[in-house]
Design a protein around this motif. Structure first.
Motif, mmCIF file in Angstrom:
data_model
loop_
_atom_site.group_PDB
_atom_site.id
_atom_site.type_symbol
_atom_site.label_atom_id
_atom_site.label_comp_id
_atom_site.label_asym_id
_atom_site.label_seq_id
_atom_site.Cartn_x
_atom_site.Cartn_y
_atom_site.Cartn_z
ATOM 1 N N GLY A 521 0.813 -1.220 0.000
ATOM 2 C CA GLY A 521 0.000 0.000 0.000
ATOM 3 C C GLY A 521 0.837 1.258 0.000
ATOM 4 N N THR A 526 -1.772 3.739 -1.706
ATOM 5 C CA THR A 526 -3.184 3.410 -1.571
ATOM 6 C C THR A 526 -3.357 2.562 -0.328
ATOM 7 O OG1 THR A 526 -5.080 2.413 -2.683
ATOM 8 C CG2 THR A 526 -2.934 1.399 -3.067
ATOM 9 N N THR A 527 -4.518 1.959 -0.187
ATOM 10 C CA THR A 527 -4.771 1.109 0.965
ATOM 11 C C THR A 527 -4.015 -0.214 0.848
ATOM 12 O OG1 THR A 527 -6.710 0.159 -0.118
ATOM 13 C CG2 THR A 527 -7.063 2.142 1.212
ATOM 14 N N ASP A 529 -5.087 -3.343 1.002
ATOM 15 C CA ASP A 529 -5.744 -4.332 0.142
ATOM 16 C C ASP A 529 -5.558 -4.006 -1.327
ATOM 17 O OD1 ASP A 529 -8.537 -4.673 2.440
ATOM 18 O OD2 ASP A 529 -6.608 -5.715 2.343
ATOM 19 N N CYS A 633 -11.306 -4.716 -3.840
ATOM 20 C CA CYS A 633 -9.964 -4.139 -3.835
ATOM 21 C C CYS A 633 -9.520 -3.707 -5.218
ATOM 22 C CB CYS A 633 -8.957 -5.147 -3.275
ATOM 23 S SG CYS A 633 -8.901 -6.690 -4.186
ATOM 24 N N ASP A 637 -8.897 4.217 -6.941
ATOM 25 C CA ASP A 637 -9.081 5.325 -6.010
ATOM 26 C C ASP A 637 -9.678 6.533 -6.717
ATOM 27 O OD1 ASP A 637 -5.909 4.551 -4.430
ATOM 28 O OD2 ASP A 637 -7.919 3.706 -4.149
#
Length: 681
Positions: A521, A526-527, A529, A633, A637
């Motif tokens: 991530g 990003t996250t 996942d 996932c 974004d």
């Protein structure tokens, strides 16, 4: 031109006769359907086991010349395990040449000797040789076969061929004696004698040897009745004329002679695995210890066999039957100060080398050092002991209690340990109300917690409930505990520590996976996942792209290659020169066709790789059931600063219209001076 000495330049020994080989005689090609043609004088051949072959010349005729030929015979095997003596079958880094020797007259009119090789670049055209003997001796056969080899190879220069010719021929004759001596022995052992020897010249590797065919039968095609005899060269030979190639090694009969009289006889065991398992079982039941000494390191230690509990197989899936226990390390240095100093230096160097390879320094935790020492089977402390599993003897099924009927050898079954629960003895009070004196046999509680044995990293992971026997995933229910009055495991006991080790391993694995997701991530901003998803997707795309690139490059190379053309000759030229040019042109065409065929095979392999990668990519990312819409996932974004198509002027030509440019009104003279170009309304 250098002259190689012939092995049969001598006169025939008086009184020398020849007789056919009997059933107990050692024959190299093992062809039992040979017939000796009638001759005037029946001769007999007595085999010689020394390198002086100059006193044997069978079937010699000074007034007649016999012709025989030598050629290459290619062989190839499919198994991938090519280590040890099986290295002769590896054709990428080395080449093998096995010389066939004939010690009896064949049925054909002309004798033909073969050199079995795995080098497919060697020409298969035979070369004829002349001999005054109808059946040349071994030295003469090897000489002509080596002449054939040196005339076709392109590695060893001509100025060194005579030197290496004598050396290789001598080694082959010695190897011939070794093979004969080992094959004709009647000893019941498994000692091996290699049929080849190594020969290195700069970066080139050769294996020269005497050809012995495998002679084991195997099935051809789908029909079970269609069999053939294997003719692949063997890498070794044993007593009683036992030998086999890499494909038929399991068909050999091995002798097992044990020094322990209590171990069962091999004849009662069906396979060698049964014998080995029975021997381990007897050593485990007798609790046999073996004292090991190392004069090089100045240490001694003991080893014994340990049998794992079958309940572990059902709970944890641990399928090893036995393990080897190491312990009781003692330092036994030499009485000589110099030898003692060298022993200590070797022992300390071994410890440093082991920890250095595991990337551990002197300040590492003791648990890490013990773990590495157990993995490398290293004893470096006097109070150290560990058990390593014997990996080549396992149970057939995991997560199932082993059953004796599934095995042809005895299996160690532990008897269930019954822990008696002591009864609470109430003191008997008499009428005088005098308390009884405590007896010497006082009852102690069943479980005693030993917190000294608990490692520090286990303490934060201790569960709030009690731990019982049965493993991590086989804990008893509350009803079972109440019905059978089960007692929990004591803190610090062996079963409790094993339970906590499983919990700690799960925690480490889960933490490691979570940290990898966090790193992904951070890398993709990003996250976790989405970062893990993008990392896996990027790896898959790069793999597909690499294979497609290799396929396209090989396809371009094949399409751009053109066959060599015969150069145009202007002016008069001799016939000999014209033939030489045509011969060179023909060789170039053959080389071109061979390379084209190899490139086509490589291209087909690359095409299969591309298809497999595309199918895997489709199954994981584009199939309806596993599409991007069903993976949260995979959602991209939100990018508020991203320009949309309606605001992007670079796409005007794509949509077929132009957006009017904005009007800029210049109201000040300074703007006119500062502007780089004049703008009009």
């Amino acid at each position: 031109m250098s002259y190689f000495p012939r092995a049969d330049d001598f006169a025939l020994a008086p009184g020398y006769d020849y007789t056919p080989a009997g059933p107990n005689d050692f024959i190299f090609n093992h062809d039992t359907l040979q017939t000796v043609p009638p001759i005037d004088n029946t001769l007999s051949d007595t085999p010689s086991f020394h390198n002086d072959f100059d006193d044997i010349r069978p079937f010699s005729s000074p007034n007649k010349t016999y012709i025989f030929s030598t050629k290459y015979e290619k062989f190839h095997v499919t198994p991938h395990h090519r280590a040890g003596y099986n290295k002769i079958y590896n054709f990428r880094r080395l080449k093998s040449f096995f010389f066939e020797l004939v010690d009896h007259l064949p049925d054909t009119n002309q004798l033909q000797l073969k050199i079995y090789t795995n080098d497919y670049h060697m020409s298969s055209n035979p070369i004829n040789h002349d001999s005054t003997s109808r059946l040349p001796n071994f030295k003469f056969q090897i000489s002509k076969q080596l002449t054939h080899f040196f005339s076709t190879q392109k590695v060893i220069p001509r100025k060194l061929q005579e030197k290496f010719f004598t050396l290789i021929r001598k080694k082959l004759l010695e190897r011939l004696d070794f093979i004969r001596s080992r094959a004709q022995k009647k000893d019941k052992n498994n000692h091996m004698t290699k049929t080849f020897f190594n020969f290195l010249y700069k970066k080139y590797r050769f294996y020269f040897g005497i050809y012995l065919p495998c002679n084991h039968t195997h099935t051809i095609g789908l029909l079970p009745n269609t069999t053939a005899t294997c003719s692949i060269p063997v890498p070794f030979t044993m007593s009683h004329d036992r030998h086999a190639c890499i494909i038929h090694h399991k068909n050999l009969v091995l002798y097992c002679i044990s020094k322990d009289n209590k171990i069962p006889d091999f004849s009662r065991c069906k396979t060698f695995k049964d014998f080995h398992a029975s021997r381990l079982y007897n050593r485990w039941t007798k609790k046999k210890f073996h004292q090991n000494f190392s004069n090089r390191l100045g240490i001694s230690f003991t080893t014994s066999y340990h049998a794992y509990n079958p309940n572990v197989v059902a709970t944890k899936g641990f399928d090893f039957i036995y393990g080897k226990s190491y312990g009781n390390l003692q330092f036994t240095p030499s009485s000589s100060p110099k030898v003692k100093k060298r022993q200590e230096a070797r022992f300390n160097a071994l410890i440093r080398h082991t920890f250095h390879n595991a990337k551990l320094d002197d300040n590492a935790l003791p648990d890490d050092k013990l773990h590495v020492a157990r993995h490398h089977k290293l004893l470096f402390q006097e109070n150290q002991s560990f058990i390593t599993p014997i990996k080549h003897l396992r149970y057939k099924k995991r997560f199932v209690v082993p059953t004796k009927g599934y095995y042809t050898f005895p299996i160690p079954f532990h008897k269930p340990r019954i822990v008696p629960v002591p009864a609470i003895v109430e003191p008997i009070c008499n009428d005088s109300s005098v308390a009884p004196t405590p007896t010497a046999n006082s009852i102690s509680p069943v479980n005693t917690n030993i917190w000294e044995n608990v490692p520090e990293h286990y303490i934060p992971l201790i569960p709030p409930y009690d731990i019982y026997e049965g493993g991590r995933f086989n804990q008893p229910s509350r009803g079972k505990i109440r019905k059978k009055n089960l007692q929990p495991l004591a803190v610090g006991s062996d079963g409790w520590l094993a339970f906590m080790k499983v919990i700690y391993d799960e925690y480490v694995s889960r933490t490691k996976h979570l940290q990898e997701k966090i790193n992904a991530g951070i890398q993709w901003e990003t996250t976790p996942d989405q970062g893990e998803y993008r990392r896996n997707l990027c790896s898959a795309i790069m793999q597909v792209t690499d294979h497609i690139h290799e396929y396209e490059m090989k396809l371009l190379e094949i399409s751009s290659s053109v066959p060599p053309e015969l150069p145009v000759i202007t002016g008069p030229i001799k016939n000999s020169e014209r033939k030489k040019r045509e011969k060179r042109h023909l060789q170039k065409l053959k080389e071109f066709e061979r390379k084209k065929q190899e490139d086509t095979e490589i291209l087909e392999v690359l095409r299969r790789w591309v298809r497999n990668d595309e199918n895997i990519f489709y199954m994981n990312y584009y199939k309806k059931d596993y599409s991007l819409a069903y993976q949260p996932c995979a959602i991209m974004d939100d990018r508020p600063l991203k320009r949309r198509a309606r605001d992007n002027g670079n796409l005007d030509t794509h949509y077929g219209y132009h957006v009017d440019k904005k009007v800029c009104i210049l109201s000040d003279s300074k703007d006119l001076e500062n502007s780089s170009s004049t703008r009009t309304t």
